[in-house]
Design an enzyme around this catalytic site. Structure first.
Site, PDB file in Angstrom:
ATOM      1  N   LYS A   1       1.239  -1.176   0.189  1.00 37.69           N
ATOM      2  CA  LYS A   1       0.538   0.343   0.123  1.00 37.69           C
ATOM      3  C   LYS A   1       1.131   1.235   0.121  1.00 37.69           C
ATOM      4  O   LYS A   1       1.368   1.442   0.727  1.00 37.69           O
ATOM      5  CB  LYS A   1      -0.747  -0.130   1.023  1.00 37.69           C
ATOM      6  CG  LYS A   1      -1.641   1.281   1.097  1.00 37.69           C
ATOM      7  CD  LYS A   1      -3.008   1.074   2.489  1.00 37.69           C
ATOM      8  CE  LYS A   1      -3.079   2.205   2.415  1.00 37.69           C
ATOM      9  NZ  LYS A   1      -4.454   2.612   4.027  1.00 37.69           N
TER      10      LYS A   1
ATOM     11  N   LYS B   1      -2.224  -1.423  -3.881  1.00 40.96           N
ATOM     12  CA  LYS B   1      -3.446  -0.635  -3.267  1.00 40.96           C
ATOM     13  C   LYS B   1      -2.477   1.464  -3.837  1.00 40.96           C
ATOM     14  O   LYS B   1      -1.340   0.979  -3.207  1.00 40.96           O
ATOM     15  CB  LYS B   1      -4.289  -0.537  -2.325  1.00 40.96           C
ATOM     16  CG  LYS B   1      -5.094   0.555  -2.554  1.00 40.96           C
ATOM     17  CD  LYS B   1      -4.818   0.065  -0.982  1.00 40.96           C
ATOM     18  CE  LYS B   1      -6.230   1.639  -0.770  1.00 40.96           C
ATOM     19  NZ  LYS B   1      -6.237   2.280   0.828  1.00 40.96           N
TER      20      LYS B   1
HETATM   21  C1  PBG Z   1      -7.549   3.237   5.708  1.00 42.62           C
HETATM   22  C2  PBG Z   1      -7.504   3.438   4.516  1.00 42.62           C
HETATM   23  C3  PBG Z   1      -7.531   4.431   3.955  1.00 42.62           C
HETATM   24  C4  PBG Z   1      -7.755   3.868   2.391  1.00 42.62           C
HETATM   25  C5  PBG Z   1      -8.716   2.416   2.437  1.00 42.62           C
HETATM   26  N1  PBG Z   1      -8.369   2.357   3.825  1.00 42.62           N
HETATM   27  C6  PBG Z   1      -7.411   5.625   3.457  1.00 42.62           C
HETATM   28  C7  PBG Z   1      -5.063   5.875   3.912  1.00 42.62           C
HETATM   29  O1  PBG Z   1      -4.713   5.049   3.988  1.00 42.62           O
HETATM   30  O2  PBG Z   1      -4.907   6.665   3.640  1.00 42.62           O
HETATM   31  C8  PBG Z   1      -8.296   4.278   0.969  1.00 42.62           C
HETATM   32  C9  PBG Z   1      -9.221   3.822  -0.041  1.00 42.62           C
HETATM   33  C10 PBG Z   1      -9.903   5.084  -0.953  1.00 42.62           C
HETATM   34  O3  PBG Z   1      -8.138   5.847  -1.735  1.00 42.62           O
HETATM   35  O4  PBG Z   1     -10.757   4.476  -2.146  1.00 42.62           O
HETATM   36  N2  PBG Z   1      -5.664   3.648   6.538  1.00 42.62           N
END
Ligand code: PBG
Length: 324
Positions: free
Chosen positions: A195, A248
């Site tokens: 991520k 992601k």
């Molecule tokens: C929580 C989380 C996030 C997303 C999914 N889980 C936000 C982040 O990490 O700031 C993003 C999902 C999206 O942008 O559709 N940590």
């Protein structure tokens, strides 16, 4: 002398021929639909930065989940907006928390729907970070305890799968142990393994009210410049017991997906995140792109790169298109 013997256009002459030799096919059966649950009753409020997506109260969400399932989408991913936030994100691991209540209601209303819960603290902490903060630092090991409790209470409420998105080191191992010790050895973990610290999460942070109040997430989420490190993150999460690993965002990181597909045998997921959604939606609204074609093309590209499972805010609509 390949030409005129070889003419690749021969197999492009009709839709029937193109369809016969198509290498990648989209199926609603591999889609996951992200949904946001909020307090109250009778609430269905559109999220400004993500048109067509809503904050749902539990009662309205269960109705929506039935309709999502009927449209042919097999799974949802739940994000919670709690009543109040605090330093320790207690709303995340409260057995009566917003997500835990939503899971119970959904499993009753649509038992066949796979309910996946996002495991993270950022929607529940007053500072907006994904972990415990001490003197401005996000503390890894103390956070693991809270993530474990979050995942356990979600699974106890009936979640079919838990999905840690926090990017703390050792999170999968700690959550796996917690689940196993509480009779939840059968609950799979979908790890947000690679991520990235991405600007593509912008619209989501408004949707989940989860923007960090100070600093950024670069001390825990990955540097967008790194490819080899993603393989290391995925390997670690698999060693710790992840059942599915995720990359992601999706479209800007197809190289990561393709490489992960080659290196690992585990099921691979990709998250077409909020920024990817909103960019397409905005351009379509301006009349600059063909909305349906660009959505299907972007999802096909994500599949082609190697994703088995795709999380997308277009899931419900795409399932309808594919089923017609
Ligand atoms: C929580 C989380 C996030 C997303 C999914 N889980 C936000 C982040 O990490 O700031 C993003 C999902 C999206 O942008 O559709 N940590």
């Amino acid at each position: 002398m390949p030409f005129p013997i070889h003419r690749p256009r021969r197999l492009r002459r009709s839709e029937a021929l193109r369809d016969m030799v198509r290498e990648t096919r989209l199926s609603a059966r591999s889609l996951v639909y992200p949904l946001f649950v909020c307090p109250g009753t009778g609430v269905k409020e559109e999220i400004r930065s993500m048109p067509g997506n809503y904050h749902w109260s539990v009662d309205r969400l269960t109705e929506e989940c039935k309709s999502v399932f009927d449209a042919g989408v097999p799974a949802v991913m739940l994000f919670g907006i709690p009543e109040s936030k605090d330093e320790e994100g207690t709303g995340a691991y409260d057995p009566q928390g917003i997500v835990q209540r939503a899971v119970r209601a959904i499993k009753k209303a649509a038992p066949g729907l796979i309910v996946i819960c996002d495991v993270c603290l950022c929607e529940y902490t007053s500072h907006g970070h994904c972990g415990i903060v001490k003197e401005g630092n996000v503390m890894n090991d103390p956070t693991l305890e809270l993530l474990a409790k979050t995942a356990r209470t979600q699974a106890e409420a009936g979640a079919d799968m838990v999905a840690p998105s926090d990017m703390m080191d050792g999170h999968v191992a700690r959550i796996r142990r917690e689940l196993d010790e509480h009779g939840l050895a059968e609950t799979p973990i979908l790890a947000y393994a690679a991520k990235y610290a991405s600007a593509f999460y912008g619209p989501f942070r408004e949707a989940a009210d989860s923007a960090p109040k100070f600093g950024d997430r670069k001390s825990y989420q990955m540097d967008p410049a790194n490819q080899r490190e993603a393989m290391r993150e995925i390997a670690l999460d698999l060693e710790e017991g992840a059942d599915i690993v995720m990359v992601k965002p999706a479209l800007p990181y197809l190289d990561i997906l393709a490489l992960a597909r080659r290196e690992f045998d585990a099921p691979l997921a990709a998250y077409q995140v909020s920024g990817e959604f909103s960019l397409i939606e905005a351009a379509a609204r301006a009349g600059w792109v063909d909305r349906e074609r660009i959505i299907l093309e972007s999802l096909t590209a994500i599949r082609r790169a190697g994703a088995d499972v795709i999380l997308t805010y277009f899931a419900k609509e795409v399932a309808r298109w594919l089923g017609r």
